[in-house]
Scaffold this motif. Sequence first.
Motif, PDB file in Angstrom:
ATOM      1  N   PRO A   5      16.625 -38.669 -25.790  1.00  0.00           N
ATOM      2  CA  PRO A   5      16.367 -38.458 -24.368  1.00  0.00           C
ATOM      3  C   PRO A   5      14.916 -38.685 -23.958  1.00  0.00           C
ATOM      4  O   PRO A   5      14.649 -39.287 -22.936  1.00  0.00           O
ATOM      5  N   GLU A   6      13.951 -38.210 -24.761  1.00  0.00           N
ATOM      6  CA  GLU A   6      12.553 -38.379 -24.380  1.00  0.00           C
ATOM      7  C   GLU A   6      12.150 -39.853 -24.351  1.00  0.00           C
ATOM      8  O   GLU A   6      11.286 -40.255 -23.608  1.00  0.00           O
ATOM      9  N   SER A  11      10.802 -45.158 -21.609  1.00  0.00           N
ATOM     10  CA  SER A  11      11.270 -46.512 -21.328  1.00  0.00           C
ATOM     11  C   SER A  11      11.274 -46.778 -19.828  1.00  0.00           C
ATOM     12  O   SER A  11      10.887 -47.860 -19.378  1.00  0.00           O
ATOM     13  N   LEU A  12      11.701 -45.807 -19.040  1.00  0.00           N
ATOM     14  CA  LEU A  12      11.677 -45.937 -17.581  1.00  0.00           C
ATOM     15  C   LEU A  12      10.247 -46.126 -17.087  1.00  0.00           C
ATOM     16  O   LEU A  12       9.977 -47.011 -16.265  1.00  0.00           O
ATOM     17  N   LYS A  56      11.495 -38.240 -14.313  1.00  0.00           N
ATOM     18  CA  LYS A  56      12.452 -37.334 -14.943  1.00  0.00           C
ATOM     19  C   LYS A  56      13.543 -38.167 -15.603  1.00  0.00           C
ATOM     20  O   LYS A  56      13.883 -39.242 -15.125  1.00  0.00           O
ATOM     21  N   ARG A  57      14.100 -37.657 -16.694  1.00  0.00           N
ATOM     22  CA  ARG A  57      15.177 -38.374 -17.384  1.00  0.00           C
ATOM     23  C   ARG A  57      16.416 -38.493 -16.514  1.00  0.00           C
ATOM     24  O   ARG A  57      17.095 -39.498 -16.527  1.00  0.00           O
ATOM     25  N   ASN A  58      16.714 -37.427 -15.794  1.00  0.00           N
ATOM     26  CA  ASN A  58      17.876 -37.431 -14.899  1.00  0.00           C
ATOM     27  C   ASN A  58      17.722 -36.297 -13.890  1.00  0.00           C
ATOM     28  O   ASN A  58      16.775 -35.507 -13.977  1.00  0.00           O
ATOM     29  N   ALA A  59      18.638 -36.218 -12.959  1.00  0.00           N
ATOM     30  CA  ALA A  59      18.541 -35.222 -11.890  1.00  0.00           C
ATOM     31  C   ALA A  59      18.647 -33.788 -12.402  1.00  0.00           C
ATOM     32  O   ALA A  59      18.269 -32.849 -11.702  1.00  0.00           O
ATOM     33  N   LYS A  60      19.138 -33.611 -13.612  1.00  0.00           N
ATOM     34  CA  LYS A  60      19.269 -32.268 -14.190  1.00  0.00           C
ATOM     35  C   LYS A  60      18.064 -31.864 -15.035  1.00  0.00           C
ATOM     36  O   LYS A  60      18.030 -30.779 -15.586  1.00  0.00           O
ATOM     37  N   SER A  61      17.084 -32.749 -15.144  1.00  0.00           N
ATOM     38  CA  SER A  61      15.894 -32.443 -15.933  1.00  0.00           C
ATOM     39  C   SER A  61      15.189 -31.211 -15.373  1.00  0.00           C
ATOM     40  O   SER A  61      15.174 -30.978 -14.166  1.00  0.00           O
ATOM     41  N   ILE A  62      14.593 -30.470 -16.263  1.00  0.00           N
ATOM     42  CA  ILE A  62      13.925 -29.224 -15.881  1.00  0.00           C
ATOM     43  C   ILE A  62      12.642 -29.511 -15.112  1.00  0.00           C
ATOM     44  O   ILE A  62      11.821 -30.325 -15.526  1.00  0.00           O
ATOM     45  N   THR A  83       9.505 -38.140  -7.000  1.00  0.00           N
ATOM     46  CA  THR A  83      10.169 -37.820  -8.260  1.00  0.00           C
ATOM     47  C   THR A  83      11.170 -38.942  -8.481  1.00  0.00           C
ATOM     48  O   THR A  83      11.976 -39.238  -7.601  1.00  0.00           O
ATOM     49  N   VAL A  84      11.106 -39.570  -9.639  1.00  0.00           N
ATOM     50  CA  VAL A  84      11.919 -40.752  -9.913  1.00  0.00           C
ATOM     51  C   VAL A  84      12.772 -40.526 -11.154  1.00  0.00           C
ATOM     52  O   VAL A  84      12.260 -40.116 -12.190  1.00  0.00           O
ATOM     53  N   TRP A  85      14.075 -40.813 -11.020  1.00  0.00           N
ATOM     54  CA  TRP A  85      15.016 -40.673 -12.125  1.00  0.00           C
ATOM     55  C   TRP A  85      15.495 -42.014 -12.664  1.00  0.00           C
ATOM     56  O   TRP A  85      16.005 -42.080 -13.755  1.00  0.00           O
ATOM     57  N   ASP A  86      15.374 -43.080 -11.856  1.00  0.00           N
ATOM     58  CA  ASP A  86      15.893 -44.357 -12.336  1.00  0.00           C
ATOM     59  C   ASP A  86      15.099 -45.526 -11.752  1.00  0.00           C
ATOM     60  O   ASP A  86      14.420 -45.400 -10.742  1.00  0.00           O
TER      61      ASP A  86
END
Length: 97
Positions: A5-6, A11-12, A56-62, A83-86
Amino acid sequence: MKKKPERLESSLEERCRDYVRMRGGELLKFKSPSANGVPDRIMLLPGGKIVFIEFKRNAKSIVQPLQPYWRTRLTGLGQTVWTVWDYNTFTTLVEQL
């Protein structure tokens, strides 16, 4: 084999950095030893455009405890904070600047 995950967040950030550089800008890693919770990156674009970005890795990231404080503080100073997830969201936001 799945990526860790990290690594996905890293990579993003790399893809987004390359995208910004193709447009003549920079996406710099931002660390402040005296201020926890500041955004991960600062994007500098031609024409004086500056954006603070939290990846953030995804919308559920802390969300870390001080991150909302810094978002409010920076926007209160007239700065843009994302805040960017993708990648697609990122490129869309850049194009809208």
